[in-house]
Design a protein around this motif. Structure first.
Motif, mmCIF file in Angstrom:
data_model
loop_
_atom_site.group_PDB
_atom_site.id
_atom_site.type_symbol
_atom_site.label_atom_id
_atom_site.label_comp_id
_atom_site.label_asym_id
_atom_site.label_seq_id
_atom_site.Cartn_x
_atom_site.Cartn_y
_atom_site.Cartn_z
ATOM 1 N N SER A 15 0.840 -1.195 0.000
ATOM 2 C CA SER A 15 0.000 0.000 0.000
ATOM 3 C C SER A 15 0.875 1.244 0.000
ATOM 4 O O SER A 15 1.888 1.310 0.695
ATOM 5 C CB SER A 15 -0.910 -0.001 1.232
ATOM 6 O OG SER A 15 -1.730 1.150 1.252
ATOM 7 N N LEU A 16 0.431 2.224 -0.794
ATOM 8 C CA LEU A 16 1.165 3.483 -0.902
ATOM 9 C C LEU A 16 0.166 4.640 -0.796
ATOM 10 O O LEU A 16 -0.791 4.702 -1.563
ATOM 11 C CB LEU A 16 1.915 3.562 -2.230
ATOM 12 C CG LEU A 16 2.617 4.892 -2.527
ATOM 13 C CD1 LEU A 16 3.746 5.138 -1.535
ATOM 14 C CD2 LEU A 16 3.151 4.900 -3.957
ATOM 15 N N ASP A 17 0.401 5.546 0.160
ATOM 16 C CA ASP A 17 -0.440 6.735 0.309
ATOM 17 C C ASP A 17 0.196 7.905 -0.432
ATOM 18 O O ASP A 17 1.385 8.195 -0.250
ATOM 19 C CB ASP A 17 -0.607 7.094 1.791
ATOM 20 C CG ASP A 17 -1.414 6.048 2.540
ATOM 21 O OD1 ASP A 17 -2.240 5.375 1.913
ATOM 22 O OD2 ASP A 17 -1.198 5.901 3.761
ATOM 23 N N VAL A 18 -0.608 8.569 -1.252
ATOM 24 C CA VAL A 18 -0.115 9.688 -2.049
ATOM 25 C C VAL A 18 -0.982 10.912 -1.747
ATOM 26 O O VAL A 18 -2.210 10.841 -1.778
ATOM 27 C CB VAL A 18 -0.165 9.372 -3.562
ATOM 28 C CG1 VAL A 18 0.349 10.561 -4.369
ATOM 29 C CG2 VAL A 18 0.645 8.129 -3.864
ATOM 30 N N TYR A 62 2.904 9.217 -11.572
ATOM 31 C CA TYR A 62 1.752 9.056 -12.461
ATOM 32 C C TYR A 62 0.449 9.494 -11.781
ATOM 33 O O TYR A 62 -0.442 10.021 -12.450
ATOM 34 C CB TYR A 62 1.656 7.603 -12.936
ATOM 35 C CG TYR A 62 2.556 7.322 -14.112
ATOM 36 C CD1 TYR A 62 2.209 7.723 -15.400
ATOM 37 C CD2 TYR A 62 3.768 6.647 -13.940
ATOM 38 C CE1 TYR A 62 3.038 7.469 -16.479
ATOM 39 C CE2 TYR A 62 4.599 6.387 -15.008
ATOM 40 C CZ TYR A 62 4.228 6.813 -16.276
ATOM 41 O OH TYR A 62 5.070 6.572 -17.348
ATOM 42 N N VAL A 63 0.341 9.287 -10.491
ATOM 43 C CA VAL A 63 -0.836 9.767 -9.768
ATOM 44 C C VAL A 63 -0.906 11.288 -9.842
ATOM 45 O O VAL A 63 -1.960 11.874 -10.125
ATOM 46 C CB VAL A 63 -0.819 9.289 -8.307
ATOM 47 C CG1 VAL A 63 -1.940 9.960 -7.506
ATOM 48 C CG2 VAL A 63 -0.968 7.776 -8.234
ATOM 49 N N PHE A 64 0.232 11.949 -9.601
ATOM 50 C CA PHE A 64 0.276 13.408 -9.719
ATOM 51 C C PHE A 64 -0.172 13.862 -11.102
ATOM 52 O O PHE A 64 -0.957 14.799 -11.251
ATOM 53 C CB PHE A 64 1.694 13.912 -9.455
ATOM 54 C CG PHE A 64 2.063 13.993 -8.005
ATOM 55 C CD1 PHE A 64 1.242 13.486 -7.021
ATOM 56 C CD2 PHE A 64 3.252 14.588 -7.626
ATOM 57 C CE1 PHE A 64 1.592 13.565 -5.686
ATOM 58 C CE2 PHE A 64 3.618 14.675 -6.296
ATOM 59 C CZ PHE A 64 2.783 14.163 -5.316
ATOM 60 N N ASP A 65 0.343 13.193 -12.106
ATOM 61 C CA ASP A 65 0.081 13.602 -13.490
ATOM 62 C C ASP A 65 -1.405 13.477 -13.827
ATOM 63 O O ASP A 65 -1.995 14.403 -14.410
ATOM 64 C CB ASP A 65 0.920 12.749 -14.447
ATOM 65 C CG ASP A 65 0.748 13.182 -15.886
ATOM 66 O OD1 ASP A 65 1.143 14.311 -16.229
ATOM 67 O OD2 ASP A 65 0.197 12.379 -16.675
ATOM 68 N N VAL A 66 -2.024 12.352 -13.476
ATOM 69 C CA VAL A 66 -3.433 12.128 -13.820
ATOM 70 C C VAL A 66 -4.350 13.043 -13.022
ATOM 71 O O VAL A 66 -5.272 13.654 -13.570
ATOM 72 C CB VAL A 66 -3.809 10.646 -13.605
ATOM 73 C CG1 VAL A 66 -5.297 10.437 -13.867
ATOM 74 C CG2 VAL A 66 -2.978 9.747 -14.501
ATOM 75 N N VAL A 67 -4.105 13.154 -11.727
ATOM 76 C CA VAL A 67 -4.960 13.976 -10.876
ATOM 77 C C VAL A 67 -4.904 15.427 -11.305
ATOM 78 O O VAL A 67 -5.939 16.112 -11.413
ATOM 79 C CB VAL A 67 -4.551 13.820 -9.399
ATOM 80 C CG1 VAL A 67 -5.256 14.873 -8.541
ATOM 81 C CG2 VAL A 67 -4.893 12.424 -8.899
ATOM 82 N N ARG A 68 -3.719 15.933 -11.576
ATOM 83 C CA ARG A 68 -3.576 17.339 -11.952
ATOM 84 C C ARG A 68 -4.060 17.617 -13.369
ATOM 85 O O ARG A 68 -4.182 18.781 -13.762
ATOM 86 C CB ARG A 68 -2.118 17.770 -11.784
ATOM 87 C CG ARG A 68 -1.719 17.884 -10.324
ATOM 88 C CD ARG A 68 -0.255 18.173 -10.136
ATOM 89 N NE ARG A 68 0.054 18.374 -8.713
ATOM 90 C CZ ARG A 68 1.283 18.469 -8.215
ATOM 91 N NH1 ARG A 68 2.328 18.388 -9.036
ATOM 92 N NH2 ARG A 68 1.469 18.648 -6.927
ATOM 93 N N ALA A 69 -4.326 16.561 -14.135
ATOM 94 C CA ALA A 69 -4.912 16.739 -15.456
ATOM 95 C C ALA A 69 -6.438 16.718 -15.417
ATOM 96 O O ALA A 69 -7.091 17.355 -16.254
ATOM 97 C CB ALA A 69 -4.413 15.643 -16.401
ATOM 98 N N ILE A 70 -7.022 16.023 -14.432
ATOM 99 C CA ILE A 70 -8.480 15.853 -14.374
ATOM 100 C C ILE A 70 -9.129 16.872 -13.453
ATOM 101 O O ILE A 70 -10.114 17.534 -13.820
ATOM 102 C CB ILE A 70 -8.834 14.418 -13.920
ATOM 103 C CG1 ILE A 70 -8.350 13.405 -14.960
ATOM 104 C CG2 ILE A 70 -10.339 14.287 -13.694
ATOM 105 C CD1 ILE A 70 -8.584 11.973 -14.551
ATOM 106 N N VAL A 71 -8.595 17.017 -12.242
ATOM 107 C CA VAL A 71 -9.241 17.846 -11.219
ATOM 108 C C VAL A 71 -9.408 19.304 -11.652
ATOM 109 O O VAL A 71 -10.462 19.907 -11.386
ATOM 110 C CB VAL A 71 -8.478 17.743 -9.888
ATOM 111 C CG1 VAL A 71 -9.020 18.744 -8.869
ATOM 112 C CG2 VAL A 71 -8.579 16.331 -9.338
ATOM 113 N N PRO A 72 -8.439 19.955 -12.320
ATOM 114 C CA PRO A 72 -8.643 21.355 -12.717
ATOM 115 C C PRO A 72 -9.808 21.569 -13.682
ATOM 116 O O PRO A 72 -10.196 22.721 -13.920
ATOM 117 C CB PRO A 72 -7.303 21.726 -13.374
ATOM 118 C CG PRO A 72 -6.312 20.830 -12.723
ATOM 119 C CD PRO A 72 -7.042 19.524 -12.541
ATOM 120 N N ARG A 73 -10.380 20.508 -14.235
ATOM 121 C CA ARG A 73 -11.533 20.635 -15.113
ATOM 122 C C ARG A 73 -12.860 20.446 -14.360
ATOM 123 O O ARG A 73 -13.929 20.472 -14.961
ATOM 124 C CB ARG A 73 -11.456 19.609 -16.244
ATOM 125 C CG ARG A 73 -10.228 19.738 -17.130
ATOM 126 C CD ARG A 73 -10.432 19.034 -18.455
ATOM 127 N NE ARG A 73 -10.662 17.620 -18.298
ATOM 128 C CZ ARG A 73 -9.731 16.676 -18.382
ATOM 129 N NH1 ARG A 73 -8.463 17.045 -18.615
ATOM 130 N NH2 ARG A 73 -10.012 15.408 -18.230
#
Length: 248
Positions: A15-18, A62-73
């Motif tokens: 498990s990894l918490d991000v 990759y979590v950073f990349d996907v989240v920061r691409a979706i959430v701002p929309r």
């Protein structure tokens, strides 16, 4: 002689918490906390050992990349409602990338969405104001119902009181009529008027006696004399005649 360093790989689920900090479409800075559960595929253990030196750092990137691409929309309210969609998008991206390195992504959980402290306070204030407004509406409706029920009860009480008074007066009238008839038949030579006058004088003195016997009464001023007794008897007799004529 050189020593050989032995490295161990585990195939257990890890498990990894991000924690990702980003901004929503309506310009609210948030921290999004997600938990990634992953494991090494036994058949691809060689790839996991030789191809990737730091899998946790790779997953986090990759979590950073996907989240920061979706959430701002997305607006903040939409993010709270659609956080599972964000988790699904991150899962799909990580599955494609990490499979090449011998890793399988099992689950991704969006644990928490933490807006800025000032935004949280504003959201709580709005929620509190809405609840107070709703409570005021319910309170107003309850008071309206109480007033309506009170008015209905007062109207019903007045109606029943009126019916009771009418029945009481009718009973008094019937009783007086019966007494007059009985007295006229028992004592010959007496007229109904004379009997009525006698009853009125008797009730007049009974009333004065009751007023004097009452413990709460102090001083009562009433007109007294034969003329007043005559006036009272005439008023009652006229009332009885009117009641009799109305019943016919």
């Amino acid at each position: 002689m050189n020593k050989i360093r032995v490295l161990h790989l585990t195939t257990r689920v890890q498990s990894l918490d991000v924690r990702v900090e980003t901004k929503t479409k309506d310009n609210v800075f948030i921290q999004l906390i997600c938990t990634i559960q992953y494991l090494i595929v036994k058949e691809n253990a060689d790839d996991a050992f030789y191809e990737l030196q730091n899998p946790q750092q790779q997953i986090q990137a990759y979590v950073f990349d996907v989240v920061r691409a979706i959430v701002p929309r997305m607006n903040l309210d939409d993010l709270f409602e659609q956080k599972n969609d964000v988790a699904k998008a991150v899962l799909e991206e990580l599955e494609k990338v990490m499979a090449d390195y011998g890793y399988s992504i099992e689950h991704i959980l969006m644990v928490d969405i933490i807006p800025d402290a000032a935004v949280r306070k504003a959201m709580n204030d709005i929620n509190a104001a809405q609840r107070l407004q709703l409570a005021s509406v319910y309170k107003g409706e309850a008071e309206k119902i109480l007033l309506v029920k009170k008015a209905e009860a007062e109207a019903e009480a007045k109606y029943l009181s009126g019916v009771g008074i009418a029945k009481q007066r009718q009973a008094i009238t019937d009783g007086l009529r019966e007494n007059i008839l009985n007295f006229s038949h028992s004592v010959s030579g007496t007229s109904a008027k004379e009997v009525m006058d006698l009853i009125m004088v008797t009730q007049y003195f009974d009333t004065i006696k009751e007023l004097g016997d009452g413990s709460k009464n102090t001083t009562v001023f009433i007109p007294h004399g034969p003329g007043h007794v005559k006036d009272i008897s005439e008023q009652i007799r006229d009332g009885m005649m009117q009641a009799s004529s109305s019943n016919v």
